[in-house]
Design a protein around this motif. Structure first.
Motif, PDB file in Angstrom:
ATOM      1  N   GLU A  18       0.125  -5.868   3.233  1.00 43.84           N
ATOM      2  CA  GLU A  18       0.885  -6.327   4.289  1.00 43.84           C
ATOM      3  C   GLU A  18       1.966  -5.191   4.709  1.00 43.84           C
ATOM      4  O   GLU A  18       2.321  -5.302   5.917  1.00 43.84           O
ATOM      5  N   ILE A  19       2.029  -4.250   3.841  1.00 45.56           N
ATOM      6  CA  ILE A  19       3.228  -3.336   4.276  1.00 45.56           C
ATOM      7  C   ILE A  19       2.613  -1.999   3.690  1.00 45.56           C
ATOM      8  O   ILE A  19       1.926  -2.006   2.434  1.00 45.56           O
ATOM      9  N   LEU A  20       2.591  -0.905   4.382  1.00 45.72           N
ATOM     10  CA  LEU A  20       2.238   0.402   4.115  1.00 45.72           C
ATOM     11  C   LEU A  20       3.316   1.540   4.071  1.00 45.72           C
ATOM     12  O   LEU A  20       3.866   1.567   4.961  1.00 45.72           O
ATOM     13  N   PHE A  21       3.587   2.130   2.744  1.00 47.21           N
ATOM     14  CA  PHE A  21       4.680   3.158   2.761  1.00 47.21           C
ATOM     15  C   PHE A  21       3.976   4.371   2.589  1.00 47.21           C
ATOM     16  O   PHE A  21       2.797   4.837   1.771  1.00 47.21           O
ATOM     17  N   LEU A  22       4.416   5.323   3.444  1.00 49.51           N
ATOM     18  CA  LEU A  22       3.665   6.639   3.592  1.00 49.51           C
ATOM     19  C   LEU A  22       4.807   7.974   3.346  1.00 49.51           C
ATOM     20  O   LEU A  22       5.871   7.683   4.096  1.00 49.51           O
ATOM     21  N   ASP A  23       4.571   8.779   2.325  1.00 51.65           N
ATOM     22  CA  ASP A  23       5.651   9.803   2.022  1.00 51.65           C
ATOM     23  C   ASP A  23       5.087  11.107   2.609  1.00 51.65           C
ATOM     24  O   ASP A  23       4.164  11.990   2.323  1.00 51.65           O
ATOM     25  N   GLU A  24       5.757  11.739   3.639  1.00 43.36           N
ATOM     26  CA  GLU A  24       5.484  13.005   4.369  1.00 43.36           C
ATOM     27  C   GLU A  24       3.851  12.846   4.371  1.00 43.36           C
ATOM     28  O   GLU A  24       3.328  14.030   3.965  1.00 43.36           O
ATOM     29  N   PRO A  25       3.237  12.006   4.980  1.00 39.58           N
ATOM     30  CA  PRO A  25       1.695  12.156   4.818  1.00 39.58           C
ATOM     31  C   PRO A  25       0.970  13.379   5.816  1.00 39.58           C
ATOM     32  O   PRO A  25      -0.292  13.436   5.540  1.00 39.58           O
ATOM     33  N   THR A  26       1.797  13.689   6.507  1.00 40.87           N
ATOM     34  CA  THR A  26       1.176  15.068   7.339  1.00 40.87           C
ATOM     35  C   THR A  26       1.487  16.199   6.910  1.00 40.87           C
ATOM     36  O   THR A  26       1.146  17.386   7.460  1.00 40.87           O
ATOM     37  N   THR A  27       1.993  16.423   5.569  1.00 39.88           N
ATOM     38  CA  THR A  27       2.077  17.769   5.222  1.00 39.88           C
ATOM     39  C   THR A  27       0.647  18.439   4.963  1.00 39.88           C
ATOM     40  O   THR A  27      -0.189  18.044   4.108  1.00 39.88           O
ATOM     41  N   GLY A  28       0.546  19.788   5.612  1.00 35.88           N
ATOM     42  CA  GLY A  28      -0.419  20.420   5.293  1.00 35.88           C
ATOM     43  C   GLY A  28      -1.690  19.946   6.327  1.00 35.88           C
ATOM     44  O   GLY A  28      -2.864  20.392   6.133  1.00 35.88           O
ATOM     45  N   GLY A  50       0.838  -1.081   0.053  1.00 35.07           N
ATOM     46  CA  GLY A  50       0.108  -0.020   0.140  1.00 35.07           C
ATOM     47  C   GLY A  50       0.839   1.016  -0.017  1.00 35.07           C
ATOM     48  O   GLY A  50       2.101   1.039   0.614  1.00 35.07           O
ATOM     49  N   TYR A  51       0.513   2.429  -0.713  1.00 36.76           N
ATOM     50  CA  TYR A  51       1.321   3.596  -0.767  1.00 36.76           C
ATOM     51  C   TYR A  51       0.400   4.706  -0.641  1.00 36.76           C
ATOM     52  O   TYR A  51      -0.796   4.925  -1.235  1.00 36.76           O
ATOM     53  N   VAL A  52       0.720   5.572   0.593  1.00 35.70           N
ATOM     54  CA  VAL A  52       0.001   6.678   0.779  1.00 35.70           C
ATOM     55  C   VAL A  52       0.872   8.088   0.120  1.00 35.70           C
ATOM     56  O   VAL A  52       1.834   8.125   1.006  1.00 35.70           O
ATOM     57  N   PRO A  53       0.824   8.801  -0.903  1.00 39.05           N
ATOM     58  CA  PRO A  53       1.509   9.863  -1.026  1.00 39.05           C
ATOM     59  C   PRO A  53       1.483  10.992  -0.364  1.00 39.05           C
ATOM     60  O   PRO A  53       0.607  11.011   0.830  1.00 39.05           O
ATOM     61  N   GLN A  54       2.010  12.348  -0.491  1.00 42.26           N
ATOM     62  CA  GLN A  54       1.917  13.422   0.497  1.00 42.26           C
ATOM     63  C   GLN A  54       0.723  13.978   0.724  1.00 42.26           C
ATOM     64  O   GLN A  54       0.137  14.370   1.628  1.00 42.26           O
ATOM     65  N   LYS A  55      -0.124  13.858  -0.667  1.00 40.36           N
ATOM     66  CA  LYS A  55      -1.580  14.454  -0.332  1.00 40.36           C
ATOM     67  C   LYS A  55      -2.347  13.974  -1.487  1.00 40.36           C
ATOM     68  O   LYS A  55      -1.807  13.357  -2.127  1.00 40.36           O
ATOM     69  N   LEU A  73       7.597   5.086   7.009  1.00 41.84           N
ATOM     70  CA  LEU A  73       7.004   6.348   6.946  1.00 41.84           C
ATOM     71  C   LEU A  73       8.136   7.283   6.674  1.00 41.84           C
ATOM     72  O   LEU A  73       9.045   7.411   7.523  1.00 41.84           O
ATOM     73  N   VAL A  74       8.195   8.050   5.450  1.00 41.39           N
ATOM     74  CA  VAL A  74       8.988   9.105   5.164  1.00 41.39           C
ATOM     75  C   VAL A  74       8.788  10.488   6.036  1.00 41.39           C
ATOM     76  O   VAL A  74       7.817  10.750   5.969  1.00 41.39           O
ATOM     77  N   SER A  75       9.748  11.123   6.794  1.00 46.37           N
ATOM     78  CA  SER A  75       9.623  12.441   7.390  1.00 46.37           C
ATOM     79  C   SER A  75      10.709  13.175   7.536  1.00 46.37           C
ATOM     80  O   SER A  75      11.909  12.574   7.555  1.00 46.37           O
ATOM     81  N   HIS A  76      10.550  14.449   7.702  1.00 42.70           N
ATOM     82  CA  HIS A  76      11.780  15.386   7.959  1.00 42.70           C
ATOM     83  C   HIS A  76      11.547  15.468   9.302  1.00 42.70           C
ATOM     84  O   HIS A  76      12.515  16.200  10.044  1.00 42.70           O
ATOM     85  N   ASP A  77      10.533  15.265  10.197  1.00 43.52           N
ATOM     86  CA  ASP A  77      10.428  15.594  11.486  1.00 43.52           C
ATOM     87  C   ASP A  77      10.812  14.325  12.389  1.00 43.52           C
ATOM     88  O   ASP A  77      10.186  13.538  12.701  1.00 43.52           O
TER      89      ASP A  77
END
Length: 246
Positions: free
Chosen positions: A167-177, A85-90, A203-207
């Motif tokens: 089975e695996i979920l990738f998220l790219d900066e999902p809390t932007t905005g 599963g993939y969740v982009p930034q927005k 989960l990708v994040s700069h925080d």
């Protein structure tokens, strides 16, 4: 208590390098393993290569050197991509500008499980309703995605990703905005997915501070993997890592 299965690698990245121009490496000799059931925070400053690494693992980009395996298979020939599963930034402009309802947007994610040309059945719609309830968006099922707040749109994207039963979920900066309240609710949802459904999260994040409070392990990226830490190790070395690594 949720436990990580350290005997099973769900992701294996070995000696991967990548460049966009064929000359300067954005990533160089990256090696990384992720265990089944883990919650990984892929952290680094802007331009460190963390989103590029995510796209390589997903198979969106092709490495210059090295190999990437998911579920024991080379990502280039992975047969069942519904396991990812993939969740982009927005939310994409398609969802924001096209008059599609929340239920319809999530149902699109079901094609990853059924196949693009298979007709949706009643059980698929029931499954989508169950997923919407799980992400607390059932009451918004008939609303247009473009009418939702940023936090609500991210929940729709997660529901769409869950519709293929990954089975695996990738998220790219999902809390932007997303505002602070929405961000807290978002991470509460991720914890539930990881601990109750046993979904592996990357989960990708700069925080980095927030990820150290949420993730089980932190992978610090700056062209290569600079460190692999537990939250406890990060907070013990916080000043050193922020100054020298990120």
């Amino acid at each position: 208590m949720h436990e990580v299965d350290h005997t099973k690698n769900i992701i294996e990245v070995n000696g991967v390098s990548f460049s966009y121009d064929g000359r300067v490496d954005v990533l160089k000799d990256v090696s990384l393993s992720v265990h089944r059931g883990d919650f990984i925070g892929l952290v680094g400053s802007n331009g460190s290569g963390k989103t590029t690494l995510l796209k390589l693992i997903l198979g969106i980009l092709v490495p210059k050197t090295g190999s990437i395996r998911l579920f024991g298979e080379d990502i280039a020939i992975l047969r069942d991509r519904s396991r990812i599963g993939y969740v982009p930034q927005k939310a994409s402009s398609f969802y924001l500008n096209f008059p599609v309802s929340v239920r319809e947007a999530v149902l699109m994610g079901r094609f990853g499980k059924r196949g693009l040309f298979h007709r949706m059945k009643s059980e698929d719609r029931l499954f989508v309703d169950d997923v919407l309830a799980r992400v607390n968006m059932a009451s918004f099922a008939d609303r247009l995605v473009g009418e939702l707040s940023g936090g609500q749109q991210q929940r729709v994207l997660i529901a769409r990703a869950l519709a293929c039963e990954p089975e695996i979920l990738f998220l790219d900066e999902p809390t932007t905005g997303v505002d602070q309240s929405g961000e807290n609710e978002f991470y509460e949802l991720l914890r539930s997915l990881n601990r109750k459904l046993d979904i592996t999260l990357v989960l990708v994040s700069h925080d980095i501070d927030r990820m150290a409070r949420e993730a089980m392990h932190l992978v610090c990226v700056d062209q290569t993997v600079k460190c692999y830490l537990s939250p406890e190790e990060y907070f013990a070395r916080r000043g050193e890592i922020n100054e020298k690594t990120l």
